[in-house]
Design an enzyme around this catalytic site. Structure first.
Site, mmCIF file in Angstrom:
data_model
loop_
_atom_site.group_PDB
_atom_site.id
_atom_site.type_symbol
_atom_site.label_atom_id
_atom_site.label_comp_id
_atom_site.label_asym_id
_atom_site.label_seq_id
_atom_site.Cartn_x
_atom_site.Cartn_y
_atom_site.Cartn_z
ATOM 1 N N PRO A 231 4.186 7.812 -1.153
ATOM 2 C CA PRO A 231 3.039 8.396 -0.460
ATOM 3 C C PRO A 231 1.928 8.869 -1.378
ATOM 4 O O PRO A 231 0.866 9.254 -0.902
ATOM 5 C CB PRO A 231 3.658 9.571 0.293
ATOM 6 C CG PRO A 231 4.834 9.961 -0.545
ATOM 7 C CD PRO A 231 5.368 8.683 -1.109
ATOM 8 N N ASP A 254 -3.248 -1.430 -4.384
ATOM 9 C CA ASP A 254 -4.139 -1.119 -3.270
ATOM 10 C C ASP A 254 -4.945 0.145 -3.552
ATOM 11 O O ASP A 254 -4.585 0.955 -4.414
ATOM 12 C CB ASP A 254 -3.327 -0.911 -1.988
ATOM 13 C CG ASP A 254 -2.723 -2.207 -1.458
ATOM 14 O OD1 ASP A 254 -3.185 -3.279 -1.892
ATOM 15 O OD2 ASP A 254 -1.807 -2.129 -0.625
ATOM 16 N N LYS A 276 -7.720 -3.064 -0.100
ATOM 17 C CA LYS A 276 -6.751 -2.925 0.989
ATOM 18 C C LYS A 276 -6.714 -1.503 1.527
ATOM 19 O O LYS A 276 -5.679 -0.866 1.654
ATOM 20 C CB LYS A 276 -5.361 -3.334 0.539
ATOM 21 C CG LYS A 276 -5.244 -4.808 0.204
ATOM 22 C CD LYS A 276 -5.485 -5.693 1.399
ATOM 23 C CE LYS A 276 -4.361 -5.586 2.398
ATOM 24 N NZ LYS A 276 -4.639 -6.358 3.623
ATOM 25 N N GLY A 308 3.286 3.731 0.019
ATOM 26 C CA GLY A 308 4.456 3.954 0.866
ATOM 27 C C GLY A 308 5.567 2.978 0.564
ATOM 28 O O GLY A 308 5.913 2.736 -0.591
ATOM 29 N N ILE A 312 6.934 -1.449 5.461
ATOM 30 C CA ILE A 312 6.446 -0.714 6.631
ATOM 31 C C ILE A 312 4.924 -0.767 6.649
ATOM 32 O O ILE A 312 4.257 -0.150 5.803
ATOM 33 C CB ILE A 312 6.940 0.743 6.618
ATOM 34 C CG1 ILE A 312 8.470 0.781 6.696
ATOM 35 C CG2 ILE A 312 6.337 1.542 7.775
ATOM 36 C CD1 ILE A 312 9.065 2.168 6.652
ATOM 37 N N THR A 337 8.279 6.134 2.422
ATOM 38 C CA THR A 337 7.181 5.958 3.356
ATOM 39 C C THR A 337 6.561 7.311 3.722
ATOM 40 O O THR A 337 7.209 8.359 3.654
ATOM 41 C CB THR A 337 7.652 5.215 4.615
ATOM 42 O OG1 THR A 337 6.524 4.870 5.408
ATOM 43 C CG2 THR A 337 8.627 6.052 5.438
ATOM 44 N N MET A 389 -2.013 6.147 10.303
ATOM 45 C CA MET A 389 -3.433 5.778 10.446
ATOM 46 C C MET A 389 -3.947 6.162 11.829
ATOM 47 O O MET A 389 -4.574 5.374 12.527
ATOM 48 C CB MET A 389 -3.631 4.281 10.193
ATOM 49 C CG MET A 389 -3.162 3.844 8.801
ATOM 50 S SD MET A 389 -3.106 2.058 8.570
ATOM 51 C CE MET A 389 -1.605 1.634 9.455
#
Length: 481
Positions: A231, A254, A276, A308, A312, A337, A389
């Site tokens: 995370p 990312d 990303k 994460g 997932i 995650t 999100m």
């Protein structure tokens, strides 16, 4: 002063003790500790104890050793290569030191540095590889802390890889000229496919590849690690992920992966940002797929860092398919995650006996379509719902779940930047959730947790989401206050 402080007062060295006598004198925990340390070697250990205590007896039994039940006599150290005085009696230990020195045998008196010819380090054992950490007696606990960190970083199979290298050393010396050719071979041996197959326990395949490399018929193999960066907190990166990053020639990452995590890779590794992140995709998914395939075909060892866990909401399936089609080897390195990190920040049990026995991971966008997803029924029946999100569609999420039967006063927990130092925690009810859309200052990834189990969270350091648009203090600051 600076020059003097940079110099050691002891000279680090490794002493040969194979099949040689090491004498240890003592009855208690100190003697047991030295026996355990020396047992990492192939020395012949002799422990002299006239009244052995339970810890010593137990430790020796685990090592397959037995004490010699005799009071101290100087003749007991005859023929020894090393001597340890660990009786706990300062005067007797000093006599043992004097007797050893008169026989020109290096000696160590436990907890008496002025009576030590050598100091024992904290040891990381990957025989035949050994890493010794010493502080010249200034901080034994610090040495143990450093040892623990190094032990975690090194693959358990490192010793096996080093022994395999010993098998090839004579052939390499015979067939490859000194200089660049040998360095290239050994770097590929320790960092490329040979090391990977040894790590996976496939020694025969590792030998086949090493032999082909030696004969010049094995092209440099590419390999991709699809790594979960977690995370955001760098100390939540797994040990396997850290080892992959130290081996990688290139790191493809990312936008959500913090620089502190990217920086854990080799300093000379190529770093490639692929964006990303919502609203700033610097490369399309197809371009990323093509990049990974190209790097793999060039023989690069590549870490693809994904926020994460890669499995997932990470689109890793498309990357795996592209690599499979191209014949480029890859492996998955799981990560923590964000839902789990958010729950930890809130001290929130995602499952709770008699309250919530199932768990749903979803994105807020799943609730914006015309049809209600099947998992919504699970939420109504008591599942804990983790929405990734979810900030920009919070109103839609709340409305759809209330329409599906969830009570408007159900408790929700919201975390921005879960696990990081700048994380922010909010709480409220399902009816309050639409206010989240107006919190435009929340620029980091937001996790929303909904369900009956959320009521068991610790809200001491969180702010009401319905309290207006003012910025709340980061959780780390609140906890420090």
């Amino acid at each position: 002063m600076a020059t003097q402080s940079a110099r050691l007062t002891t000279f680090p060295a490794f002493m040969r003790v194979d099949a040689r006598k090491v004498a240890i004198f003592g009855n208690g925990a100190e003697a047991a500790a030295k026996a355990r340390l020396v047992a990492n070697t192939s020395a012949n250990i002799s422990i002299y104890a006239d009244a052995p205590e339970a810890e010593l007896i137990d430790s020796l039994a685990r090592l397959g050793l037995e004490p010699v039940p005799a009071a101290y006599a100087a003749s007991q150290m005859d023929g020894a290569t090393l001597v340890f005085a660990a009786t706990g009696d300062a005067a007797l230990d000093r006599k043992i030191v004097a007797d050893a020195r008169s026989r020109h045998i290096p000696v160590n008196a436990v907890d008496q540095p002025d009576y030590c010819d050598f100091l024992t380090p904290a040891l990381v054992n990957r025989a035949p590889v050994a890493i010794a950490i010493g502080t010249e007696g200034a901080g034994p606990v610090l040495a143990q802390m450093i040892r623990a960190r190094i032990d975690q970083m090194l693959s358990p199979s490192l010793g096996t890889l080093a022994r395999l290298a010993q098998d090839y050393r004579a052939a390499v010396d015979r067939l490859l000229p000194r200089g660049v050719a040998r360095r290239v071979f050994w770097r590929r041996f320790f960092e490329a496919d040979v090391a990977t197959h040894v790590d996976n326990g496939d020694i025969s395949e590792a030998r086949r590849i090493a032999t082909r490399m030696l004969r010049g018929r094995e092209p440099a193999p590419g390999h991709i690690w699809l790594v979960g960066a977690g995370p955001g907190a760098e100390d939540l990166l797994t040990l396997r992920a850290q080892r992959a990053m130290m081996e990688a020639d290139a790191i493809v990452y990312d936008a959500l992966v913090p620089e502190t995590v990217v920086a854990l890779g080799r300093r000379d590794a190529e770093r490639i940002s692929v964006g990303k992140r919502k609203g700033c995709h610097s490369k399309s998914q197809n371009q990323i797929n093509e990049l990974l395939v190209r790097l793999g075909r060039e023989g690069k060892r590549v870490v693809r860092l994904k926020s994460g866990d890669p499995l997932i909401f990470g689109r890793v399936g498309e990357e795996m398919a592209a690599l499979r089609d191209a014949g480029v080897s890859f492996e998955i390195v799981p990560g923590i995650t964000s839902a789990l990190a958010a729950a930890a920040d809130f001290q929130l049990p995602l499952t709770l006996r008699g309250v919530a026995s199932s768990l749903v991971f979803t994105t807020g966008h799943d609730l914006t379509g015309a049809a209600l997803p099947d998992w919504a029924r699970l939420a109504v029946s008591g599942a804990t719902l983790c929405v990734y999100m979810g900030r920009t569609v919070a109103a839609s999420v709340a409305a759809r779940l209330i329409d599906a039967g969830l009570p408007a006063d159900m408790t929700v927990a919201i975390v921005e930047n879960a696990s990081r130092r700048d994380r922010r925690l909010f709480h409220g009810t399902l009816a309050d959730l639409p206010a989240l859309e107006h919190r435009t200052e929340l620029a980091g990834p937001v996790m929303v947790v909904i369900g009956d189990a959320v009521a068991g969270a610790n809200f001491e350091h969180s702010t009401s989401i319905a309290a207006g648009q003012q910025s709340s203090a980061p959780a780390s600051q609140t906890q420090a206050a």
